[in-house]
Write a protein that holds these residues in place. Structure first.
Motif, PDB file in Angstrom:
ATOM      1  N   HIS A  69      -2.983  -0.328   4.231  1.00 30.16           N
ATOM      2  CA  HIS A  69      -2.777  -0.453   2.799  1.00 30.16           C
ATOM      3  C   HIS A  69      -3.256  -1.812   2.317  1.00 30.16           C
ATOM      4  O   HIS A  69      -3.685  -2.656   3.106  1.00 30.16           O
TER       5      HIS A  69
ATOM      6  N   GLU B  10      -1.513  -3.397  -0.711  1.00 34.60           N
ATOM      7  CA  GLU B  10      -0.631  -3.850  -1.774  1.00 34.60           C
ATOM      8  C   GLU B  10       0.767  -4.078  -1.216  1.00 34.60           C
ATOM      9  O   GLU B  10       1.412  -3.157  -0.709  1.00 34.60           O
TER      10      GLU B  10
ATOM     11  N   ALA C 291       3.480  -4.559  -2.737  1.00 37.16           N
ATOM     12  CA  ALA C 291       4.533  -3.853  -3.467  1.00 37.16           C
ATOM     13  C   ALA C 291       4.629  -2.384  -3.081  1.00 37.16           C
ATOM     14  O   ALA C 291       5.591  -1.708  -3.441  1.00 37.16           O
ATOM     15  N   ASP C 292       3.633  -1.873  -2.358  1.00 38.64           N
ATOM     16  CA  ASP C 292       3.642  -0.458  -1.980  1.00 38.64           C
ATOM     17  C   ASP C 292       3.166  -0.298  -0.547  1.00 38.64           C
ATOM     18  O   ASP C 292       2.065   0.165  -0.281  1.00 38.64           O
TER      19      ASP C 292
ATOM     20  N   ASN D 298       4.348   1.760   1.473  1.00 39.24           N
ATOM     21  CA  ASN D 298       4.576   3.136   1.911  1.00 39.24           C
ATOM     22  C   ASN D 298       3.411   4.071   1.631  1.00 39.24           C
ATOM     23  O   ASN D 298       3.495   5.265   1.925  1.00 39.24           O
ATOM     24  N   SER D 299       2.328   3.575   1.053  1.00 38.40           N
ATOM     25  CA  SER D 299       1.140   4.398   0.809  1.00 38.40           C
ATOM     26  C   SER D 299      -0.079   3.718   1.413  1.00 38.40           C
ATOM     27  O   SER D 299      -0.155   2.492   1.465  1.00 38.40           O
TER      28      SER D 299
ATOM     29  N   THR E  77      -3.378   7.811  -0.560  1.00 40.55           N
ATOM     30  CA  THR E  77      -2.032   8.197  -0.986  1.00 40.55           C
ATOM     31  C   THR E  77      -1.143   8.764   0.112  1.00 40.55           C
ATOM     32  O   THR E  77      -0.083   9.321  -0.168  1.00 40.55           O
TER      33      THR E  77
ATOM     34  N   GLN F 298       1.696   9.073   2.885  1.00 41.27           N
ATOM     35  CA  GLN F 298       2.998   8.425   2.998  1.00 41.27           C
ATOM     36  C   GLN F 298       3.764   8.993   4.190  1.00 41.27           C
ATOM     37  O   GLN F 298       3.480  10.082   4.666  1.00 41.27           O
TER      38      GLN F 298
ATOM     39  N   ASP G  83       2.292  13.428   0.573  1.00 46.96           N
ATOM     40  CA  ASP G  83       1.294  12.890  -0.347  1.00 46.96           C
ATOM     41  C   ASP G  83       1.574  13.441  -1.733  1.00 46.96           C
ATOM     42  O   ASP G  83       1.354  14.633  -2.001  1.00 46.96           O
ATOM     43  N   SER G  84       2.134  12.594  -2.593  1.00 42.78           N
ATOM     44  CA  SER G  84       2.371  12.968  -3.996  1.00 42.78           C
ATOM     45  C   SER G  84       3.152  14.268  -4.133  1.00 42.78           C
ATOM     46  O   SER G  84       2.790  15.155  -4.914  1.00 42.78           O
TER      47      SER G  84
END
Length: 302
Positions: A249, A251, A253-254, A256-257, A278, A280, A293-294
């Motif tokens: 990844h 980022e 802040a994220d 988990n993706s 995306t 996870q 995923d989403s």
């Protein structure tokens, strides 16, 4: 003639690229939900507080009614998940073979996330690791720590014991002793399988994956970076056999993706599995890889 050769070469390169992308993307959607787990030919996940079980042999999906389930784990015919349907946190243990349910209510809080191996369930509550043998209905305190995982007779967890940053410990159920296998870094989210335990070290940037082999006593870096750019592979990961599954990844802040990768311990090389950022909560059992995923659950037979 040169123009013809160039055209042929270009076509071959395009075919190779298409083939590579296809091999990395040959996966299928098997349901809707999140938080998948996989073991022994079954995949389990949560959708709107209900447990779903997908049989890899029959390709059939069944629901196990629960109004407020989360964080399921599976080992053989045994399922366990967090249950807040009564307003009081507890762990539900479910036997797939006969539909029997039992509950773990002592030393469970809102942050308790279970893991299971055979008849043993582990979790943490108030920064303390507990284990319950569901075959004997006996429960014990293991150690001060969080986020435990279990495989056979070993439990891995993170603890601040004796350090300002969390370290990874392995507890031997038979000898009732624990050892610090990380020894430095900012270490969290361990997973254990066989002789190996993996975890995320967040000392640099977005973290990297480390592994300790209890048979050799050696620690290695599964994913690498450098002092300037740091690492970008800390966070959700899983291990089965000689394979390690993780997210890449970019980022903080994220965490988990990310892009889904798999590491082969024999070749010491990683391979990218998805072209989408995306993915996870990846999990693996044998050749079966699962992730969310989403709001969808995907499976890849690797």
């Amino acid at each position: 003639m040169k123009r013809t050769l160039f055209s042929i070469s270009l076509v071959l390169i395009l075919l190779i690229l298409v083939s590579t992308a296809a091999s990395a993307g040959q996966y299928e959607k098997i349901g809707s939900g999140s938080e998948p787990a996989v073991d022994a030919g079954r995949i389990v996940w949560v959708d709107n507080g209900t447990i779903h079980v997908y049989d890899l042999t029959t390709k059939e999906e069944t629901e196990i009614l629960s109004s407020s389930a989360s964080h399921p784990a599976i080992s053989g015919n045994k399922l366990v998940w967090c249950d807040k349907s009564t307003g009081v946190p507890r762990l539900t243990v479910y036997d797939i073979s006969n539909g029997a349910r039992s509950y773990i209510t002592a030393d469970v809080d809102n942050g308790s996330i279970p893991a299971i191996s055979g008849d043993r369930v582990v979790w943490s509550a108030d920064s303390t690791v507990y284990m319950r043998d569901i075959s004997t209905s006996t429960q014990i305190k293991i150690a001060a720590g969080d986020n435990p995982d279990i495989y056979d007779n070993r439990i891995s967890y993170e603890s601040y014991s004796g350090d300002d940053t969390p370290q990874i410990y392995i507890y031997d159920i038979n000898t009732r002793t624990a050892i610090d296998v990380s020894q430095y870094g900012d270490n969290m989210f361990s997973h254990i399988y066989g002789d190996n335990v993996i975890w995320s070290d967040f000392y640099n940037r977005l973290g990297n994956i480390r592994m300790y082999d209890t048979a050799t006593g050696k620690q290695i870096e599964v994913t690498t970076g450098d002092g300037m750019t740091g690492y970008d592979t800390g966070g959700p990961a899983d291990i089965s056999g000689n394979k390690i599954l993780y997210l890449k990844h970019n980022e903080l802040a994220d965490l988990n993706s990310g892009y889904l990768y798999i590491y082969d311990m024999d070749t010491e090389k990683s391979e990218q599995l998805t072209n989408s950022y995306t993915a996870q909560t990846p999990v693996i059992s044998g050749n079966v890889i699962v992730w969310s995923d989403s709001g969808s659950i995907y499976m890849l037979d690797y």
